[in-house]
Design an enzyme around this catalytic site. Structure first.
Site, short mmCIF file in Angstrom:
data_model
loop_
_atom_site.label_atom_id
_atom_site.label_comp_id
_atom_site.label_asym_id
_atom_site.label_seq_id
_atom_site.Cartn_x
_atom_site.Cartn_y
_atom_site.Cartn_z
CE LYS A 1 -3.49 -4.38 1.32
NZ LYS A 1 -4.26 -3.59 2.28
CB VAL B 1 2.47 2.49 4.97
CG1 VAL B 1 3.86 3.10 4.91
CG2 VAL B 1 1.72 2.77 3.66
CB THR B 2 0.39 2.04 8.76
OG1 THR B 2 -0.81 1.34 9.15
CG2 THR B 2 0.01 3.31 8.05
CG ASP C 1 -1.95 -1.16 1.15
OD1 ASP C 1 -1.88 -1.96 0.21
OD2 ASP C 1 -2.77 -1.27 2.08
CD GLN D 1 4.27 -15.07 22.81
OE1 GLN D 1 3.79 -16.14 23.19
NE2 GLN D 1 3.52 -14.07 22.39
CB CYS E 1 -2.19 -2.65 5.39
SG CYS E 1 -3.83 -1.91 5.22
#
Ligand code: TIU
Length: 228
Positions: free
Chosen positions: A131, A159-160, A26, A204, A164
């Site tokens: 999209k 971005v961002t 984007d 994690q 997205c």
């Protein structure tokens, strides 16, 4: 460092013989230039410009080495049939999706503001995917395009970071892709959200994937896929 590794967080990212696709999310005028959707939501869009040279360096490398690039755009059809009312009505934006703004109708496919910025404009033959959602897998052929090419590893820019990019990376991770976010090739309207996203993705043991600097990405791609 092995020839096919990228120095990354939380540990080295392994490359394979099939190169990773670069997914550029984007980088369109609606988010990056004043007068578009991003500024209509009340954001200062100027900080987003600073990643453009970094993404251009990555894009130039991908083009030179003939590696796969996919550009995405958040875009709705002019009749807005692929935009749920919840998305149109959310918040208190000055300009809503479909309204006419200084760069044409906001977030509508084909309008000037919906185009990818000139500096990163896709070349003929590169995949440019529209999209309707924040994630690039929802209601698009992205998964089948990648599967058809045997692509298992994805590098993310754009971005961002927390909207997205993160949504797409999580969608990809759940579909079994090995995902890496390029730290200086992504930006947010909120610096603390960018930082938090990088931390939550790599925490994690890499619960969503990896992150690395463009310097390490470029060095490793050159070494793995460049001419000997
Ligand atoms: N508002 C915001 O941060 N982002 C979006 O609406 N779309 C994308 O991130 N592309």
């Amino acid at each position: 460092m092995n020839k096919k590794m990228i120095e990354a967080h939380p540990y080295a990212y392994s490359l394979t013989d099939t190169p990773p696709a670069l997914i550029i999310i984007d980088m369109q005028r609606d988010f990056i230039e004043p007068g578009g959707f991003g500024s209509s939501l009340g954001n200062d869009v100027r900080p987003l410009m600073k990643i453009v040279p970094t993404i251009k360096r990555l894009l130039d490398l991908y083009r030179r080495l003939h590696l796969p690039v996919i550009h995405t755009r958040e875009a709705h059809s002019p009749d807005l049939l692929n935009c749920p009312p919840s998305k149109i009505n959310r918040g208190n934006a000055m300009l809503r999706i479909g309204d006419a703004g200084p760069m044409g109708r906001v977030l509508v496919d084909g309008e000037p503001g919906n185009a990818i910025i000139d500096a990163l404009k896709p070349l003929p033959g590169e995949i440019e995917l529209t999209k309707p959602g924040k994630g690039a897998f929802y209601a698009t052929p992205l998964h089948s395009l990648l599967q058809a090419r045997g692509i298992t590893h994805l590098l993310f820019a754009g971005v961002t970071t927390e909207v997205c990019v993160q949504t797409t990376m999580r969608e990809a991770n759940d579909r079994g892709y090995e995902c890496l976010l390029i730290e200086d090739a992504t930006e947010s309207y909120f610096p603390e959200f960018k930082r938090a996203t990088l931390e939550m993705i790599t925490a994690q043991g890499g619960i969503v994937g990896w992150s690395a600097s463009s310097m390490h990405v470029i060095k490793s791609l050159e070494s793995a896929y460049g001419n000997p």
